[in-house]
Design an enzyme around this catalytic site. Sequence first.
Site, PDB file in Angstrom:
ATOM      1  N   HIS A 458     -27.971  -0.981 -26.259  1.00  0.00           N
ATOM      2  CA  HIS A 458     -29.359  -1.419 -26.975  1.00  0.00           C
ATOM      3  C   HIS A 458     -30.264  -0.257 -27.137  1.00  0.00           C
ATOM      4  O   HIS A 458     -30.913   0.181 -26.062  1.00  0.00           O
ATOM      5  CB  HIS A 458     -30.076  -2.532 -26.384  1.00  0.00           C
ATOM      6  CG  HIS A 458     -29.391  -3.905 -26.021  1.00  0.00           C
ATOM      7  ND1 HIS A 458     -29.883  -5.036 -25.483  1.00  0.00           N
ATOM      8  CD2 HIS A 458     -28.139  -4.291 -26.691  1.00  0.00           C
ATOM      9  CE1 HIS A 458     -29.161  -5.901 -25.447  1.00  0.00           C
ATOM     10  NE2 HIS A 458     -27.872  -5.655 -26.206  1.00  0.00           N
TER      11      HIS A 458
HETATM   12  C1  LIG Z   1     -20.946  -3.672 -27.460  1.00  0.00           C
HETATM   13  C2  LIG Z   1     -22.184  -4.073 -28.021  1.00  0.00           C
HETATM   14  C3  LIG Z   1     -22.777  -5.203 -27.799  1.00  0.00           C
HETATM   15  C4  LIG Z   1     -24.019  -5.698 -28.367  1.00  0.00           C
HETATM   16  N1  LIG Z   1     -24.593  -6.868 -28.579  1.00  0.00           N
HETATM   17  C5  LIG Z   1     -25.764  -7.328 -29.100  1.00  0.00           C
HETATM   18  C6  LIG Z   1     -25.783  -8.565 -29.380  1.00  0.00           C
HETATM   19  O1  LIG Z   1     -25.057  -9.474 -28.813  1.00  0.00           O
HETATM   20  N2  LIG Z   1     -27.135  -8.735 -29.859  1.00  0.00           N
HETATM   21  C7  LIG Z   1     -27.941  -7.830 -30.319  1.00  0.00           C
HETATM   22  O2  LIG Z   1     -29.051  -8.207 -30.549  1.00  0.00           O
HETATM   23  N3  LIG Z   1     -27.641  -6.603 -30.119  1.00  0.00           N
HETATM   24  C8  LIG Z   1     -26.422  -6.112 -29.740  1.00  0.00           C
HETATM   25  N4  LIG Z   1     -26.050  -5.069 -29.558  1.00  0.00           N
HETATM   26  C9  LIG Z   1     -26.825  -4.080 -30.204  1.00  0.00           C
HETATM   27  C10 LIG Z   1     -26.968  -4.039 -31.665  1.00  0.00           C
HETATM   28  O3  LIG Z   1     -25.767  -4.093 -32.167  1.00  0.00           O
HETATM   29  C11 LIG Z   1     -27.525  -2.731 -32.350  1.00  0.00           C
HETATM   30  O4  LIG Z   1     -28.836  -2.714 -31.813  1.00  0.00           O
HETATM   31  C12 LIG Z   1     -27.656  -2.882 -33.741  1.00  0.00           C
HETATM   32  O5  LIG Z   1     -26.461  -3.022 -34.492  1.00  0.00           O
HETATM   33  C13 LIG Z   1     -28.231  -1.539 -34.186  1.00  0.00           C
HETATM   34  O6  LIG Z   1     -28.736  -1.565 -35.473  1.00  0.00           O
HETATM   35  P1  LIG Z   1     -28.878   0.044 -36.466  1.00  0.00           P
HETATM   36  O7  LIG Z   1     -28.928  -0.438 -37.918  1.00  0.00           O
HETATM   37  O8  LIG Z   1     -29.921   0.636 -35.678  1.00  0.00           O
HETATM   38  O9  LIG Z   1     -27.481   0.518 -36.176  1.00  0.00           O
HETATM   39  P2  LIG Z   1     -25.846   0.405 -36.233  1.00  0.00           P
HETATM   40  O10 LIG Z   1     -25.547  -1.060 -36.309  1.00  0.00           O
HETATM   41  O11 LIG Z   1     -25.153   0.919 -35.127  1.00  0.00           O
HETATM   42  O12 LIG Z   1     -25.358   0.806 -37.826  1.00  0.00           O
HETATM   43  C14 LIG Z   1     -25.601   2.358 -37.881  1.00  0.00           C
HETATM   44  C15 LIG Z   1     -24.683   2.754 -39.107  1.00  0.00           C
HETATM   45  O13 LIG Z   1     -24.922   4.031 -39.667  1.00  0.00           O
HETATM   46  C16 LIG Z   1     -23.744   4.575 -39.823  1.00  0.00           C
HETATM   47  N5  LIG Z   1     -24.151   6.081 -40.036  1.00  0.00           N
HETATM   48  C17 LIG Z   1     -24.568   7.100 -38.962  1.00  0.00           C
HETATM   49  N6  LIG Z   1     -24.640   8.296 -39.356  1.00  0.00           N
HETATM   50  C18 LIG Z   1     -24.423   8.075 -40.797  1.00  0.00           C
HETATM   51  C19 LIG Z   1     -24.407   9.149 -41.731  1.00  0.00           C
HETATM   52  N7  LIG Z   1     -25.080  10.373 -41.351  1.00  0.00           N
HETATM   53  N8  LIG Z   1     -24.295   8.747 -42.884  1.00  0.00           N
HETATM   54  C20 LIG Z   1     -23.916   7.307 -43.349  1.00  0.00           C
HETATM   55  N9  LIG Z   1     -23.790   6.516 -42.339  1.00  0.00           N
HETATM   56  C21 LIG Z   1     -24.205   6.834 -41.253  1.00  0.00           C
HETATM   57  C22 LIG Z   1     -22.931   4.326 -38.776  1.00  0.00           C
HETATM   58  O14 LIG Z   1     -21.570   4.642 -39.021  1.00  0.00           O
HETATM   59  C23 LIG Z   1     -23.234   3.069 -38.541  1.00  0.00           C
HETATM   60  O15 LIG Z   1     -22.342   2.099 -39.196  1.00  0.00           O
HETATM   61  C24 LIG Z   1     -24.906  -4.723 -28.937  1.00  0.00           C
HETATM   62  C25 LIG Z   1     -24.375  -3.368 -29.162  1.00  0.00           C
HETATM   63  C26 LIG Z   1     -23.412  -2.974 -28.747  1.00  0.00           C
HETATM   64  C27 LIG Z   1     -22.636  -1.425 -29.056  1.00  0.00           C
END
Ligand SMILES: Cc1cc2nc3c(=O)[nH]c(=O)nc-3n(C[C@H](O)[C@H](O)[C@H](O)COP(=O)(O)OP(=O)(O)OC[C@H]3O[C@@H](n4cnc5c(N)ncnc54)[C@H](O)[C@@H]3O)c2cc1C
Length: 519
Positions: A458
């Site tokens: 997180h």
């Molecule tokens: C193992 C695990 C279990 C979890 N369990 C939970 C849960 O049960 N409930 C919950 O609320 N949260 C959970 N979380 C946390 C939650 O998944 C994250 O907080 C959330 O997905 C983050 O969202 P985000 O959009 O910031 O990033 P992400 O969902 O990580 O998405 C970011 C995306 O951007 C892409 N990206 C990065 N750089 C570039 C670039 N230069 N160009 C194009 N694309 C790019 C990446 O490839 C990725 O696909 C968990 C996380 C993990 C790792």
Amino acid sequence: MSTARSTTPRPLSDTARGRHATFTSFAQPGLETEVDFVVVGSGAGGAAAAVVLARAGYRVAVVEAGPWRAPEDYPWTTYGTIRDLFPDWGSLVTQSRALWPIVQASCVGGSTVINSAIVVRTPGDVFTRWEREYGIDGRALEARVWEHQDRIERELSATVVPPDARGLLNTLAMDAAEKLGWSSHYMVRYAKDCEGAGQCLQGCRKGRKQSTNVNYIPEVLERGGYVLSTAPVKDLLFDGRRVIGVTGRFQDPETRKFGARFTVRARKAVFVAASATQTPVLLAKSGIKSRALGTLFRAHPGTGVFGVYDDPVDQNVGATQGWASTAFRQDPGLKLETLAIPPEMVAGRLPGGGTELIRRFREYRHVAMWVAAVRAESVGTVKPSLFGGPVVKYQLDEADMRKLRKGLSMVTRMHFEAGAREVIPGIFGLPYKIGPDQIHLIDEGPTDPRCYVAILSHLFGGCPMSADPRQGVVDERGKVHGYEGLYVADASAIPTTIGVNPQHTIMALASVWAENLVS
Ligand SMILES: Cc1cc2nc3c(=O)[nH]c(=O)nc-3n(C[C@H](O)[C@H](O)[C@H](O)COP(=O)(O)OP(=O)(O)OC[C@H]3O[C@@H](n4cnc5c(N)ncnc54)[C@H](O)[C@@H]3O)c2cc1C
């Protein structure tokens, strides 16, 4: 051998399928196109923003660094998941005394593909704190975030883990909490008819988990949008202080070598949702000037202990995570949860080798892992390395380490309450196993982070939100201070920890910020 191919999942109409561009060969031609909005990243934040924009009738391009895998094509093993769905083989760790892994996915759907899909509404006190410390109109934001959370819960089938899918891992925890008089619950998760296959962390091959690659991203395509996968954005494009698009080169998901160039121009705006580790780096490398860039990186670091039971628990039978307590969110600042990790990861957590490890691993069917995640106040930074990737400097301070230790002591107590014969604490310096009269060893245990095998999943901050451009990268609309046409819509904009699982908050915030531009 199954490797990181990029497919377009079924079912999709042929015209929608034709709007998915991905690496095909080093000879493929370059791609140039123009849309209304570009969204970088297809995880929790990116997908939520993109679908709001697409539903309003705008042409949206989602540009995602990782491959698109359909659930039936997810790798079977943890090793395969790390190879195919994680950035750089999951090698990102905190740069501090302890090298704690930072766990994230890189694929269409982002970390929602490998997470447990736990749904928790943003607690009201979070908005009050943002108002007090970051000058945000907390009350107005709160109402809109909760409105979107209502909608997202409906659309992504947020449901309590059904009784058949709970498994002993979760029911034992509920019994223990009841005996201790601690308030707790079976989790609500974005999952349709969960079968309890215990495969959330490798990606749900049953397709029950509602990660964004199986709902919002296909919807964007069906509504006339584009998806570019295996397409890491390298640079933002500028016209003065206005951001007008993105560019990069398609990447072979197997060799990781770069191929044809893509350029996607945005008539209206670019949303960056590349995650708390990647968004600050992309902005910094593209030349965004902000003294707050890369600051206020935060996390809920967590780790767990194994209870050892006389009868088999079979922790991988049932929901990966199905029970939680948020009763200690404020004091001392913890969330307690069950967490079934796959056998290969259990083996990695057991000390010893050779016959000793085999002997210990024989108890595999009898162990249950329960974890504590810290609502930490420690703060770190995210900056680009010389090679372009993120460098995360982050370490729990003494007060946060005490919280972690307290959490492990609490879940240990729960195990004994539930009938565990012994507990494997996994803390350096403590015996391999302890009995019920040895919980004090954890209470008195070390506060050196190097003694704990914790992870960060997180993540928050790096492009924090604040009304004050000296304190924040984005304002309360997610707009980057001092620039036009550039928004952040992911965990990096969240300026504090929130003490609950963050996906629901990230999706709702991204939705609010996208909605601002369509209404
Ligand atoms: C193992 C695990 C279990 C979890 N369990 C939970 C849960 O049960 N409930 C919950 O609320 N949260 C959970 N979380 C946390 C939650 O998944 C994250 O907080 C959330 O997905 C983050 O969202 P985000 O959009 O910031 O990033 P992400 O969902 O990580 O998405 C970011 C995306 O951007 C892409 N990206 C990065 N750089 C570039 C670039 N230069 N160009 C194009 N694309 C790019 C990446 O490839 C990725 O696909 C968990 C996380 C993990 C790792």
